[in-house]
Design a protein around this motif. Structure first.
Motif, PDB file in Angstrom:
ATOM      1  N   ALA A  65      14.628 115.165  -3.211  1.00  0.00           N
ATOM      2  CA  ALA A  65      14.423 116.484  -3.199  1.00  0.00           C
ATOM      3  C   ALA A  65      14.924 117.098  -1.647  1.00  0.00           C
ATOM      4  CB  ALA A  65      12.984 116.933  -3.224  1.00  0.00           C
ATOM      5  N   LYS A  66      15.294 118.454  -1.751  1.00  0.00           N
ATOM      6  CA  LYS A  66      15.965 118.941  -0.484  1.00  0.00           C
ATOM      7  C   LYS A  66      14.542 119.401   0.246  1.00  0.00           C
ATOM      8  CE  LYS A  66      19.241 122.309   1.051  1.00  0.00           C
ATOM      9  NZ  LYS A  66      20.241 123.387   0.650  1.00  0.00           N
ATOM     10  N   LYS A  67      14.646 119.236   1.615  1.00  0.00           N
ATOM     11  CA  LYS A  67      13.439 119.456   2.308  1.00  0.00           C
ATOM     12  C   LYS A  67      13.753 120.407   3.588  1.00  0.00           C
ATOM     13  CE  LYS A  67      11.886 114.727   1.260  1.00  0.00           C
ATOM     14  NZ  LYS A  67      13.526 114.597   0.590  1.00  0.00           N
ATOM     15  N   THR A  68      12.872 121.125   4.031  1.00  0.00           N
ATOM     16  CA  THR A  68      13.150 121.990   5.262  1.00  0.00           C
ATOM     17  C   THR A  68      13.152 121.035   6.735  1.00  0.00           C
ATOM     18  OG1 THR A  68      10.802 122.702   5.344  1.00  0.00           O
ATOM     19  CG2 THR A  68      12.502 124.051   4.380  1.00  0.00           C
ATOM     20  N   SER A  69      13.333 121.419   7.621  1.00  0.00           N
ATOM     21  CA  SER A  69      13.289 120.852   8.841  1.00  0.00           C
ATOM     22  C   SER A  69      11.387 120.639   9.180  1.00  0.00           C
ATOM     23  CB  SER A  69      13.957 121.275  10.153  1.00  0.00           C
ATOM     24  OG  SER A  69      13.657 120.579  11.342  1.00  0.00           O
ATOM     25  N   GLY A  70      11.228 119.427   9.568  1.00  0.00           N
ATOM     26  CA  GLY A  70       9.437 119.468   9.890  1.00  0.00           C
ATOM     27  C   GLY A  70       8.789 119.258   8.566  1.00  0.00           C
ATOM     28  N   SER A  71       9.489 119.162   7.269  1.00  0.00           N
ATOM     29  CA  SER A  71       8.651 119.078   6.016  1.00  0.00           C
ATOM     30  C   SER A  71       7.664 118.041   6.078  1.00  0.00           C
ATOM     31  CB  SER A  71       9.482 118.911   4.876  1.00  0.00           C
ATOM     32  OG  SER A  71      10.059 117.774   4.817  1.00  0.00           O
TER      33      SER A  71
END
Length: 343
Positions: free
Chosen positions: A116-122
């Motif tokens: 999965a694609k994640k945001t920074s700090g996920s």
């Protein structure tokens, strides 16, 4: 954390496990009404999630992402499998997620989180340990940013809630905060079953289970069925495989007016269960479906611990027996008659 995080739930299978994960959707919505909530699930269990899809008057799951891992593994050398896998990955990566909640504790589920694609700090939260009598693969922890320690004796619903609360830094849900599964409007609106041959009032006997040790003795089913038949109920023996159908026919042949229906889908099962006067079943997915629909249900435990999946959220559910301590006829009959009298 934002009040509108993008959250991905990863619980791929099986039927009962997916059902016992449903309450965290309600928990999330209660505290984060504007969050985006997506769920990755094996394609065979999509119907279990569809009643919780967001719509004009209801916010639940915003997107169901079907996954065909089981089928792809059986057809690794087929080009079509790889095309489907890459399409799945593309769908999974079309959103950047802030929180990923993986409540299965298996490598395949953890790998879905990795894809999965994640945001920074996920946050990627998963189980740090096994609960007794549950599958667990320690290697999955390598894919989490947050490994959540849970009690070794932890109900399946509570376990999912532990991971969710940890991922979002919430206080733990108390047992008194009873879980919700499906919208009451959905349950009330379930249609009359289209499965031919059912005759009201009928009682469902879910005798089949994937593990033989979890089965209740055939002679008990027959004795119980004769008792209900004498009281005017049609006793129904569903099945899911050829071998299960053989057992259903063997049991039904010994009970007056008993019925073995044609095979029906999970989607059909909702209506079949909703129309029953009572469901009696061993520790298996369809029995748990009756329990989460809050229909009169007797759950029989023969070789699995009752604490792990028992229906504790309603007085319309009776849990009898325990691991290596199957209930006798009188226990099941007594629990059944009590529920029928309440109806």
């Amino acid at each position: 954390m934002s009040t509108t995080p993008k959250i991905l739930l990863v619980k791929l299978s099986s039927l009962g496990d997916v059902l016992h994960n449903l309450p965290i959707v309600w928990d999330l919505r209660a505290r984060l009404p504007d969050a985006q909530i997506d769920w990755v699930v094996e394609e065979g269990y999509v119907h279990l999630l569809e009643p919780l899809l967001s719509r004009d008057s209801f916010r639940g799951i915003d997107r169901i992402i079907p996954c065909g891992l089981r089928r792809w593994k059986k057809n690794l050398f087929k080009l079509s499998s790889w095309k489907e896998f890459f399409s799945f990955r593309e769908t999974l990566q079309s959103t950047s997620y802030d929180v990923l909640i993986e409540t299965q504790g298996l490598l395949k589920s953890a790998i879905v989180c990795a894809l999965a694609k994640k945001t920074s700090g996920s946050v990627v939260a998963g189980l740090a340990n096994a609960t007794e009598f549950s599958g667990y693969e320690p290697l999955a922890r390598a894919f989490y940013s947050q490994s959540v320690q849970v009690p070794t004796l932890c109900h399946a619903v509570d376990r999912s809630r532990w991971v969710t609360c940890s991922a979002l830094d919430w206080s733990l849900m108390e047992r008194g905060n009873l879980p919700q599964f499906y919208p009451s409007e959905f349950i009330a609106g379930l249609p009359i079953s289209s499965v031919a041959g059912l005759s009201k009032p009928y009682i469902l006997f879910f005798h089949s289970t994937a593990r033989e040790a979890k089965r209740w003795a055939n002679e008990y089913w027959v004795e119980l069925g004769k008792e209900f038949s004498s009281r005017g109920y049609q006793v129904v023996f569903p099945w899911g495989s050829t071998s299960e159908k053989t057992v259903s026919e063997l049991l039904a042949a010994q009970i007056a007016n008993a019925f073995v229906p044609s095979a029906f889908s999970i989607e059909d099962a909702f209506s079949v269960i909703a129309g029953a006067a009572l469901t009696v079943g061993v520790d298996t997915g369809l029995t748990h479906l009756a329990a989460v629909l809050d229909k009169p249900t007797v759950e029989i435990y023969c070789d699995s611990p009752r604490w792990k999946t028992e229906g504790y959220w309603s007085d319309r559910i009776a849990n009898v027996g325990d691991i290596q301590n199957p209930p006798n006829i009188q226990e099941v009959l007594g629990a059944s008659l009590k529920l029928l009298q309440q109806a």
